[in-house]
Design a protein around this motif. Sequence first.
Motif, PDB file in Angstrom:
ATOM      1  N   LYS A   1       0.807  -1.179  -0.048  1.00 42.00           N
ATOM      2  CA  LYS A   1      -0.102   0.045   0.101  1.00 42.00           C
ATOM      3  C   LYS A   1       0.845   1.292   0.113  1.00 42.00           C
TER       4      LYS A   1
ATOM      5  N   ALA B   1      -7.013   9.282  -1.237  1.00 43.69           N
ATOM      6  CA  ALA B   1      -7.216  10.006  -0.013  1.00 43.69           C
ATOM      7  C   ALA B   1      -5.941  10.653   0.510  1.00 43.69           C
TER       8      ALA B   1
ATOM      9  N   VAL C   1      -8.012   6.291   8.848  1.00 50.34           N
ATOM     10  CA  VAL C   1      -7.987   5.041   8.434  1.00 50.34           C
ATOM     11  C   VAL C   1      -6.485   4.480   8.349  1.00 50.34           C
TER      12      VAL C   1
ATOM     13  N   LYS D   1      -3.802   1.661   7.547  1.00 50.31           N
ATOM     14  CA  LYS D   1      -3.627   0.244   6.578  1.00 50.31           C
ATOM     15  C   LYS D   1      -2.461  -0.347   6.618  1.00 50.31           C
TER      16      LYS D   1
ATOM     17  N   GLY E   1      -6.999  -9.145   3.248  1.00 48.36           N
ATOM     18  CA  GLY E   1      -8.074  -8.080   3.271  1.00 48.36           C
ATOM     19  C   GLY E   1      -8.473  -7.520   4.714  1.00 48.36           C
TER      20      GLY E   1
ATOM     21  N   VAL F   1      -6.906  -3.355   7.235  1.00 51.54           N
ATOM     22  CA  VAL F   1      -7.441  -2.014   6.997  1.00 51.54           C
ATOM     23  C   VAL F   1      -8.431  -1.872   8.465  1.00 51.54           C
TER      24      VAL F   1
ATOM     25  N   ILE G   1     -10.719   1.176  10.138  1.00 50.16           N
ATOM     26  CA  ILE G   1     -11.383   2.507  10.206  1.00 50.16           C
ATOM     27  C   ILE G   1     -11.759   3.007  11.681  1.00 50.16           C
TER      28      ILE G   1
ATOM     29  N   GLU H   1      -4.320   7.138   6.959  1.00 57.38           N
ATOM     30  CA  GLU H   1      -4.987   7.973   5.767  1.00 57.38           C
ATOM     31  C   GLU H   1      -6.438   8.713   6.192  1.00 57.38           C
ATOM     32  N   GLU H   2      -6.625   9.625   5.146  1.00 54.77           N
ATOM     33  CA  GLU H   2      -7.922  10.338   5.422  1.00 54.77           C
ATOM     34  C   GLU H   2      -9.200   9.685   5.297  1.00 54.77           C
ATOM     35  N   PHE H   3     -10.237   9.660   5.920  1.00 63.00           N
ATOM     36  CA  PHE H   3     -11.391   8.837   5.863  1.00 63.00           C
ATOM     37  C   PHE H   3     -12.171   9.698   4.979  1.00 63.00           C
ATOM     38  N   LEU H   4     -12.613   8.847   3.958  1.00 60.65           N
ATOM     39  CA  LEU H   4     -13.472   9.313   2.753  1.00 60.65           C
ATOM     40  C   LEU H   4     -14.771   8.620   2.729  1.00 60.65           C
TER      41      LEU H   4
ATOM     42  N   GLU I   1     -19.315   3.313  -3.123  1.00 62.83           N
ATOM     43  CA  GLU I   1     -18.103   2.610  -3.548  1.00 62.83           C
ATOM     44  C   GLU I   1     -18.286   1.684  -4.895  1.00 62.83           C
TER      45      GLU I   1
ATOM     46  N   LYS J   1     -18.867  -5.965   1.777  1.00 61.71           N
ATOM     47  CA  LYS J   1     -17.612  -6.917   2.639  1.00 61.71           C
ATOM     48  C   LYS J   1     -18.006  -7.000   3.977  1.00 61.71           C
TER      49      LYS J   1
ATOM     50  N   MET K   1     -14.023   5.421  -4.522  1.00 60.12           N
ATOM     51  CA  MET K   1     -15.038   5.939  -3.847  1.00 60.12           C
ATOM     52  C   MET K   1     -15.506   7.154  -4.509  1.00 60.12           C
TER      53      MET K   1
ATOM     54  N   ILE L   1      -9.428   3.920  -3.474  1.00 64.47           N
ATOM     55  CA  ILE L   1      -9.564   3.578  -2.159  1.00 64.47           C
ATOM     56  C   ILE L   1      -8.236   2.335  -2.118  1.00 64.47           C
ATOM     57  N   GLU L   2      -8.274   1.536  -3.176  1.00 67.93           N
ATOM     58  CA  GLU L   2      -7.070   0.450  -3.455  1.00 67.93           C
ATOM     59  C   GLU L   2      -7.144  -0.100  -4.893  1.00 67.93           C
TER      60      GLU L   2
HETATM   61  P1  AMP Z   1      -9.210  -2.360   1.515  1.00 65.39           P
HETATM   62  O1  AMP Z   1      -8.949  -3.461   2.193  1.00 65.39           O
HETATM   63  O2  AMP Z   1      -8.337  -1.451   1.088  1.00 65.39           O
HETATM   64  O3  AMP Z   1     -10.126  -2.663   0.191  1.00 65.39           O
HETATM   65  O4  AMP Z   1     -10.426  -1.549   2.533  1.00 65.39           O
HETATM   66  C1  AMP Z   1     -11.773  -2.006   2.898  1.00 65.39           C
HETATM   67  C2  AMP Z   1     -12.478  -1.155   2.999  1.00 65.39           C
HETATM   68  O5  AMP Z   1     -12.349  -0.142   4.029  1.00 65.39           O
HETATM   69  C3  AMP Z   1     -12.881  -0.529   1.794  1.00 65.39           C
HETATM   70  O6  AMP Z   1     -13.875  -1.145   0.881  1.00 65.39           O
HETATM   71  C4  AMP Z   1     -13.625   0.593   2.216  1.00 65.39           C
HETATM   72  O7  AMP Z   1     -15.090   0.464   2.458  1.00 65.39           O
HETATM   73  C5  AMP Z   1     -12.720   1.134   3.419  1.00 65.39           C
HETATM   74  N1  AMP Z   1     -11.838   2.052   3.333  1.00 65.39           N
HETATM   75  C6  AMP Z   1     -10.706   1.922   3.044  1.00 65.39           C
HETATM   76  N2  AMP Z   1      -9.971   3.158   3.035  1.00 65.39           N
HETATM   77  C7  AMP Z   1     -10.873   3.977   3.169  1.00 65.39           C
HETATM   78  C8  AMP Z   1     -10.819   5.613   3.442  1.00 65.39           C
HETATM   79  N3  AMP Z   1      -9.846   6.090   3.166  1.00 65.39           N
HETATM   80  N4  AMP Z   1     -12.010   6.266   3.617  1.00 65.39           N
HETATM   81  C9  AMP Z   1     -13.151   5.385   3.919  1.00 65.39           C
HETATM   82  N5  AMP Z   1     -13.344   4.051   3.751  1.00 65.39           N
HETATM   83  C10 AMP Z   1     -11.997   3.397   3.360  1.00 65.39           C
END
Ligand code: AMP
Length: 424
Positions: free
Chosen positions: A104, A119, A142, A144, A151, A154, A156, A186-189, A193, A215, A274, A283-284
Amino acid sequence: MNVLVIGNGGREHAVVQALAKSPKVDKIYAMKGNAGIAELAELVNIDYCDIKAVGDWVDSKGDIDFTVVTPDDPLALGLVDELESRGHRAFGPRKNAAIIEASKAFSKELMKKYSIPTAAYETFDDYEKAKAYIDTCDIPVVLKADGLALGKGVLICKTREEAQDGLKEMMLDKKFGVAGAKVVVEEFLVGPEVSCLAFTDGKTMCPMITSCDHKRAKDNDEGLNTGGMGTFSPAPFYGEKSLKEVYEKIMLPTMYAMNAEGRPFKGVLYFGLMKTAAGYKVIEYNSRFGDPETQVILPMLKTDLMEIFEAVVDERLEEVNIEWEDGACVCLVLASGGYPEKYEKGKEITFGDLDQDVVLCHAGTKKTDGKIVTDGGRVLGVCAKGKDIEEARQKAYRNAEKISFEGMYYRKDIGIKYKDVAKE
Ligand code: AMP
Ligand code: GLY
């Protein structure tokens, strides 16, 4: 052609079903496969993360013309490089490109360097510095873990205390092992999605139809994070304007950025996006087909998947016209009681009389003594098509009711979210 498919989930069953339709494909092998895949392919019981063992098997078999590598771990370990170095053709990014998912910190730096919207963030490998930063940043925040963490890496965090506890777990208690040695804060968005997958050969980028994942284990996006409890396609809010914005501001710049870094990406590139008030943000990235996104995407593909795979490997994707069916597709994941925590395996599955056009994607299943039994947390994907999402979801639920095994559960609200988000 004889084709080897690496992997054993619902995604791989969807890939195998699509390849089985190709007039180019004579025989399919799957490593390690599952009970559903076994109906279309010969299973090979080798640990696919042992990339040398896979290379040795392909060498000794002698008649494998093409290998499709779908899971993240063997891609990150360099299975495609290993096969290529032995003179075999393989679909999937090489190790130096698979890093776009495997680190990441790498992907965030790439986006910053090439102005790809994402973000705001900071990366830390020093616990004290990260701790001090968290004391100053906006909440929610957030966290990571840098590396692959199934998976689960992460967090929040809704309070500063939660963030400090999470940081300690990642960096000091090593909850995610070495994956947490480096942490992205990371900033929360906020916003809906969408998963946008694309085939790319490093020169051309061909977006697939969009999809949305679920998820969390329970309805209304409550409960623990899982590998995905269901998907639907297309994302209702994603119209022409979105496609143009994502293609021009995110997809193409990512392809060019990877080329500029000397890491050309060939395979399936997955953009987890997002839609924020300031436009689409990444986001990823994943370096492969998503699961369970693939189970709603591939049933809608009209073009021969083998033809696309070959064109990607040969870098002539530009020549292929990829076509999709109209309408919608919904996939419900039937899970084992207790998943994503502790659950039992070995429960016999009964299937009932399913509608003919319903596609079942086996995930955690195996055959013992002539019976199909559960062998994982996510057991089956019930995939149904319809003229729209509502019709598809009704058909998926009607058919899911005909299937049973002890402890089976599934979410009741797949395909409902984002109905009211304006399409643009
Ligand atoms: P990921 O494992 O990176 O897919 O993250 C899992 C989930 O966390 C994502 O599907 C998003 O719903 C949430 N997420 C990850 N990053 C952010 C972010 N910066 N802001 C808000 N939600 C996030
Ligand atoms: N559905 C998300 C993933 O495959 O990682």
